[in-house]
Design an enzyme around this catalytic site. Sequence first.
Site, mmCIF file in Angstrom:
data_model
loop_
_atom_site.group_PDB
_atom_site.id
_atom_site.type_symbol
_atom_site.label_atom_id
_atom_site.label_comp_id
_atom_site.label_asym_id
_atom_site.label_seq_id
_atom_site.Cartn_x
_atom_site.Cartn_y
_atom_site.Cartn_z
ATOM 1 N N VAL A 85 0.822 -1.205 0.000
ATOM 2 C CA VAL A 85 0.000 0.000 0.000
ATOM 3 C C VAL A 85 0.857 1.256 0.000
ATOM 4 O O VAL A 85 0.666 2.167 -0.808
ATOM 5 C CB VAL A 85 -0.942 0.007 1.226
ATOM 6 N N ASP A 132 10.395 3.204 6.489
ATOM 7 C CA ASP A 132 10.087 1.821 6.836
ATOM 8 C C ASP A 132 11.071 1.367 7.903
ATOM 9 O O ASP A 132 12.250 1.748 7.865
ATOM 10 C CB ASP A 132 10.179 0.920 5.600
ATOM 11 N N ARG A 135 0.791 -13.162 2.297
ATOM 12 C CA ARG A 135 0.072 -12.802 3.520
ATOM 13 C C ARG A 135 -1.230 -13.586 3.657
ATOM 14 O O ARG A 135 -2.079 -13.555 2.787
ATOM 15 C CB ARG A 135 -0.211 -11.303 3.546
ATOM 16 N N THR A 147 -6.456 -0.800 7.427
ATOM 17 C CA THR A 147 -7.819 -1.261 7.660
ATOM 18 C C THR A 147 -8.015 -1.566 9.139
ATOM 19 O O THR A 147 -7.272 -2.356 9.723
ATOM 20 C CB THR A 147 -8.111 -2.531 6.839
ATOM 21 N N ARG A 203 14.427 -3.473 3.479
ATOM 22 C CA ARG A 203 13.463 -2.904 2.543
ATOM 23 C C ARG A 203 13.965 -1.555 2.013
ATOM 24 O O ARG A 203 13.883 -1.276 0.813
ATOM 25 C CB ARG A 203 12.111 -2.738 3.236
ATOM 26 N N THR A 206 -2.530 -4.560 9.137
ATOM 27 C CA THR A 206 -3.355 -4.845 10.311
ATOM 28 C C THR A 206 -3.825 -6.291 10.201
ATOM 29 O O THR A 206 -4.934 -6.568 9.742
ATOM 30 C CB THR A 206 -4.563 -3.891 10.404
ATOM 31 N N CYS A 257 -6.860 -8.743 3.254
ATOM 32 C CA CYS A 257 -8.131 -8.021 3.412
ATOM 33 C C CYS A 257 -9.325 -8.936 3.626
ATOM 34 O O CYS A 257 -9.894 -8.983 4.705
ATOM 35 C CB CYS A 257 -8.382 -7.125 2.191
#
Length: 437
Positions: free
Chosen positions: A22, A40, A336, A125, A45, A90, A265
């Site tokens: 995102v 980050d 994920r 989220t 990364r 999240t 999600c």
Amino acid sequence: MVTFEELRSDTATLAVVGLGYVGLPLAVAFARQMNVLGFDISSRRIEELRNGLDRTREVDNADLQTARLRYSNDPEDLRQASVIIVAVPTPIDEHRSPDLTPVRGASITVGENLRKGCVVVYESTVYPGLTEEICIPILEARSGLKCGQDFSVGYSPERINPGDKVHTLETITKIVSGSDAATTDLLADLYGSVVKAGIHRASGIRVAEAAKVIENTQRDLNIALMNELAVLFDRMGIDTLEVLEAAGTKWNFLPFRPGLVGGHCIGVDPYYLTFKAEALGFHPEVILAGRRINDHMGKYVAECAVKRLIRAGCAGRGARVGILGFTFKENVPDLRNTRVVDVVRELEDYGFAVLVSDAEADPAEAMHEYGQQLVPQKEMRNLDALILAVGHTAYAALTPQEIKSFFAHPDKAVVLDVKSFFDPQAMRAVGIDYWRL
């Protein structure tokens, strides 16, 4: 509070905290318009991004290499920012309760480096109320500042669909909300500078939070219905996809398909909503019923494999089952909350030897996150059954004859196609015992 004109003229800095699926596309998009700091906590990364490489593949390397972005893993650099956007994961924990560790950690980091007049925007989220009940108190406690007086907060939920090059940040309407009208106005201008599809102003942060969490809850429930129908039709000897194709000729039939529901999600957001509901003494039934159905699908696929192996006379202990695909969806490296792991663990409980290969996933990440070894596709040999779990485009080149070569006994080849990826007639024409969800 900073103005949009100050951001656009490079006299103020915008920071994005969390440079994953995102945050990175968001940072790159804003960097075309203004001065952006990408933050980050992962030094690995940051090093990759500085070298112009994005292992999530959400941003083309050419775009990344030309992006006017500064990268940092030093929290003190956030003190330069007049707007800070938090875009951290999240997830849920092993008890399927919200794991707020990333969003709490990000709030602590931001709070400790929050300057007066700053605007903090959350994209993660969450359940309705979390931003105001958890994030703002952390920001205030760590900064010594007061929300509404010294800084303001906004919420603009992410709507990224990993791997989707059509529905992108720029082409999806952006919801914005703020702790006051001025913040909402700023966010409308800010996001409006990169989102061409338009802006929707929510009346408050809780409305925006609720809108995001029900988007994926709705999809979860629709897929759960398809999964329940798939189980029913399998018992009736009816091909589910043929039924859906026939029903889909009506203009208002929704084109959902059965499958394993994972990802960051759809397989997660309903638990955030039900967690908040139960905290209020309300016990949702429909939402959790959908979750139970979808969470069971890995076990169901494994059981179908066992039954077909028994019929083929190949279900002894140590039978070899190959699985193609381990990511949560096709054509992305994203692992994920993948539910393919449920199929793997269930088959291992039966005493089968399970070989997993994936054309997109990072083997090191699979081992780190799940303890799962990924093998090259060429090692998919001497199998008793093969499960196509994820429809990566790379597998489209596999012919029925090549698939038969994977098996120890080609005349007893058992293929289970979770994604209805292969041509059933072509598979059965060469003697493969073919099943699809």
